[in-house]
Design a protein around this motif. Structure first.
Motif, PDB file in Angstrom:
ATOM      1  N   GLY A  19       4.774  -5.578  -5.140  1.00  0.00           N
ATOM      2  CA  GLY A  19       4.195  -6.733  -4.460  1.00  0.00           C
ATOM      3  C   GLY A  19       4.755  -8.044  -4.970  1.00  0.00           C
ATOM      4  N   THR A  20       4.938  -8.138  -6.279  1.00  0.00           N
ATOM      5  CA  THR A  20       5.490  -9.361  -6.856  1.00  0.00           C
ATOM      6  C   THR A  20       6.942  -9.558  -6.449  1.00  0.00           C
ATOM      7  OG1 THR A  20       3.988  -9.261  -8.761  1.00  0.00           O
ATOM      8  CG2 THR A  20       5.980 -10.570  -9.019  1.00  0.00           C
ATOM      9  N   VAL A  21       7.724  -8.476  -6.458  1.00  0.00           N
ATOM     10  CA  VAL A  21       9.129  -8.570  -6.033  1.00  0.00           C
ATOM     11  C   VAL A  21       9.214  -9.044  -4.580  1.00  0.00           C
ATOM     12  CG1 VAL A  21      11.224  -7.252  -5.561  1.00  0.00           C
ATOM     13  CG2 VAL A  21       9.965  -6.840  -7.663  1.00  0.00           C
ATOM     14  N   LEU A  22       8.357  -8.502  -3.732  1.00  0.00           N
ATOM     15  CA  LEU A  22       8.343  -8.929  -2.329  1.00  0.00           C
ATOM     16  C   LEU A  22       7.993 -10.408  -2.207  1.00  0.00           C
ATOM     17  CD1 LEU A  22       6.572  -5.898  -0.574  1.00  0.00           C
ATOM     18  CD2 LEU A  22       8.987  -6.545  -0.427  1.00  0.00           C
ATOM     19  N   GLY A  23       6.997 -10.832  -2.995  1.00  0.00           N
ATOM     20  CA  GLY A  23       6.598 -12.234  -2.961  1.00  0.00           C
ATOM     21  C   GLY A  23       7.705 -13.162  -3.411  1.00  0.00           C
ATOM     22  N   VAL A  24       8.378 -12.793  -4.493  1.00  0.00           N
ATOM     23  CA  VAL A  24       9.500 -13.603  -4.989  1.00  0.00           C
ATOM     24  C   VAL A  24      10.623 -13.635  -3.958  1.00  0.00           C
ATOM     25  CG1 VAL A  24      11.307 -13.753  -6.740  1.00  0.00           C
ATOM     26  CG2 VAL A  24       8.973 -13.217  -7.425  1.00  0.00           C
ATOM     27  N   GLY A  25      10.916 -12.470  -3.370  1.00  0.00           N
ATOM     28  CA  GLY A  25      11.972 -12.411  -2.365  1.00  0.00           C
ATOM     29  C   GLY A  25      11.691 -13.302  -1.168  1.00  0.00           C
ATOM     30  N   ILE A  26      10.453 -13.277  -0.688  1.00  0.00           N
ATOM     31  CA  ILE A  26      10.073 -14.119   0.448  1.00  0.00           C
ATOM     32  C   ILE A  26      10.181 -15.593   0.081  1.00  0.00           C
ATOM     33  CG2 ILE A  26       8.138 -14.807   1.926  1.00  0.00           C
ATOM     34  CD1 ILE A  26       7.222 -11.871   1.818  1.00  0.00           C
ATOM     35  N   SER A  27       9.717 -15.937  -1.120  1.00  0.00           N
ATOM     36  CA  SER A  27       9.775 -17.342  -1.568  1.00  0.00           C
ATOM     37  C   SER A  27      11.209 -17.842  -1.630  1.00  0.00           C
ATOM     38  CB  SER A  27       9.129 -17.478  -2.951  1.00  0.00           C
ATOM     39  OG  SER A  27       7.774 -17.076  -2.937  1.00  0.00           O
ATOM     40  N   LEU A  28      12.108 -17.010  -2.158  1.00  0.00           N
ATOM     41  CA  LEU A  28      13.503 -17.420  -2.297  1.00  0.00           C
ATOM     42  C   LEU A  28      14.193 -17.545  -0.942  1.00  0.00           C
ATOM     43  CD1 LEU A  28      14.629 -15.284  -5.390  1.00  0.00           C
ATOM     44  CD2 LEU A  28      14.056 -17.719  -5.328  1.00  0.00           C
ATOM     45  N   VAL A  29      13.990 -16.554  -0.073  1.00  0.00           N
ATOM     46  CA  VAL A  29      14.646 -16.569   1.235  1.00  0.00           C
ATOM     47  C   VAL A  29      14.127 -17.710   2.100  1.00  0.00           C
ATOM     48  CG1 VAL A  29      14.956 -15.280   3.385  1.00  0.00           C
ATOM     49  CG2 VAL A  29      15.189 -14.115   1.199  1.00  0.00           C
ATOM     50  N   GLU A  30      12.825 -18.015   1.973  1.00  0.00           N
ATOM     51  CA  GLU A  30      12.261 -19.131   2.727  1.00  0.00           C
ATOM     52  C   GLU A  30      12.895 -20.446   2.304  1.00  0.00           C
ATOM     53  OE1 GLU A  30      10.018 -19.613   5.235  1.00  0.00           O
ATOM     54  OE2 GLU A  30      10.194 -17.457   5.583  1.00  0.00           O
ATOM     55  N   SER A  31      13.314 -20.521   1.048  1.00  0.00           N
ATOM     56  CA  SER A  31      13.926 -21.750   0.544  1.00  0.00           C
ATOM     57  C   SER A  31      15.421 -21.809   0.825  1.00  0.00           C
ATOM     58  CB  SER A  31      13.688 -21.877  -0.968  1.00  0.00           C
ATOM     59  OG  SER A  31      12.317 -22.041  -1.240  1.00  0.00           O
ATOM     60  N   THR A  39      18.333 -19.056   2.662  1.00  0.00           N
ATOM     61  CA  THR A  39      18.676 -17.725   3.180  1.00  0.00           C
ATOM     62  C   THR A  39      19.871 -17.108   2.456  1.00  0.00           C
ATOM     63  OG1 THR A  39      20.047 -18.757   4.909  1.00  0.00           O
ATOM     64  CG2 THR A  39      17.764 -18.216   5.480  1.00  0.00           C
ATOM     65  N   GLN A  40      20.658 -17.923   1.760  1.00  0.00           N
ATOM     66  CA  GLN A  40      21.820 -17.414   1.040  1.00  0.00           C
ATOM     67  C   GLN A  40      21.422 -16.437  -0.065  1.00  0.00           C
ATOM     68  OE1 GLN A  40      25.086 -18.016   1.825  1.00  0.00           O
ATOM     69  NE2 GLN A  40      24.231 -19.062   3.622  1.00  0.00           N
ATOM     70  N   PHE A  41      20.185 -16.552  -0.565  1.00  0.00           N
ATOM     71  CA  PHE A  41      19.725 -15.653  -1.622  1.00  0.00           C
ATOM     72  C   PHE A  41      19.654 -14.194  -1.154  1.00  0.00           C
ATOM     73  CE2 PHE A  41      17.503 -19.497  -3.503  1.00  0.00           C
ATOM     74  CZ  PHE A  41      18.399 -19.611  -4.561  1.00  0.00           C
ATOM     75  N   GLY A  42      19.609 -13.985   0.167  1.00  0.00           N
ATOM     76  CA  GLY A  42      19.477 -12.630   0.682  1.00  0.00           C
ATOM     77  C   GLY A  42      20.720 -12.070   1.322  1.00  0.00           C
ATOM     78  N   ILE A  43      21.818 -12.793   1.263  1.00  0.00           N
ATOM     79  CA  ILE A  43      23.043 -12.361   1.929  1.00  0.00           C
ATOM     80  C   ILE A  43      23.966 -11.639   0.952  1.00  0.00           C
ATOM     81  CG2 ILE A  43      25.119 -13.132   3.132  1.00  0.00           C
ATOM     82  CD1 ILE A  43      23.523 -15.468   4.220  1.00  0.00           C
ATOM     83  N   GLY A  44      24.438 -10.447   1.369  1.00  0.00           N
ATOM     84  CA  GLY A  44      25.391  -9.706   0.546  1.00  0.00           C
ATOM     85  C   GLY A  44      24.746  -8.590  -0.256  1.00  0.00           C
ATOM     86  N   VAL A  45      25.543  -7.560  -0.547  1.00  0.00           N
ATOM     87  CA  VAL A  45      25.052  -6.406  -1.304  1.00  0.00           C
ATOM     88  C   VAL A  45      24.614  -6.813  -2.709  1.00  0.00           C
ATOM     89  CG1 VAL A  45      25.668  -4.144  -2.244  1.00  0.00           C
ATOM     90  CG2 VAL A  45      26.545  -4.851   0.001  1.00  0.00           C
TER      91      VAL A  45
END
Length: 219
Positions: free
Chosen positions: A143-155, A157-163
């Protein structure tokens, strides 16, 4: 885990800060004096568990122990976690002021869910106690990993691009942590039930058997 200072954009900072303030206010409402030692102890547990961390880009990997904290404190969890985060921020510069709200939400909400979803499942069986601990420890990390991931991507989108993006590295890095925290929390729950079962609303009967009680979710 901590999101570093300056990583989140302004809208995310504003929304998470307001939400965190509201959550802490809800958590602090009606606190009884007898609850303070337990809150202080869990604050120390979270503070200590987070001291050893491995930086991964704008965030970090470290022990959370939020599953057991949530099962013990319930709605008081945000008080404990926010106090520990404040101490870590000013003593060791972990996290940041702008990311404080996101860090509180991302850690506290999954932990609180363990109180309502997993803790009532604890029974007199040792296997049940261990499984509940494993579920609480591992799901809280997810749950925490998901929350951090959402927070970063919302700020950004480059944080979620690439393997090998920040989001993917966080997920890869927390898989072993999820397993470790789950197993550790399982043994902790078994130990608490055997030594102080009332902490998890499980009491010893006259015959020495453990008997689960109806859990008061307002505590």
């Amino acid at each position: 885990m901590h999101i570093s200072e300056g990583v989140l954009n302004t809208p995310t900072v504003v929304v998470t800060t307001i939400a965190a303030v509201g959550l802490i206010a809800y958590s602090a409402k009606g606190v009884k004096s007898e609850e303070i030692p337990k809150i202080a102890l869990m604050t120390g547990v979270f503070f200590t568990g987070s001291l050893i961390h491995i930086p991964i880009g704008p965030a970090s990997i470290h022990l959370l122990l939020s599953g057991i904290i949530g099962m013990i404190l319930g709605r008081r969890t945000p008080i404990s976690i926010s106090l520990a985060l404040i101490l870590q921020l000013f003593l060791f510069q972990f996290g940041g002021l702008t990311s404080f709200g996101a860090n509180v939400l991302n850690t506290s909400l999954p932990a609180m869910l363990m109180f309502w979803l997993v803790r009532p499942l604890i029974s007199e069986k040792k296997s049940s106690q261990f499984i509940c601990g494993v579920l609480a420890g591992s799901i809280a990390v997810v749950g925490t990993v998901l929350g951090v991931g959402i927070s970063l991507v919302e700020s950004n989108t480059q944080f979620g691009i690439g393997v090998f993006s920040t989001i993917h590295m966080l997920i890869y890095g927390h898989i072993p942590l999820m397993i470790i925290e789950g197993i550790f929390t399982g043994f902790v729950v078994q130990f608490i039930v055997s030594v102080r079962p009332q902490i998890l609303a499980v009491l010893q009967t006259d015959k020495g058997e453990v008997k689960p009680l109806t859990i008061n979710n307002n505590i």
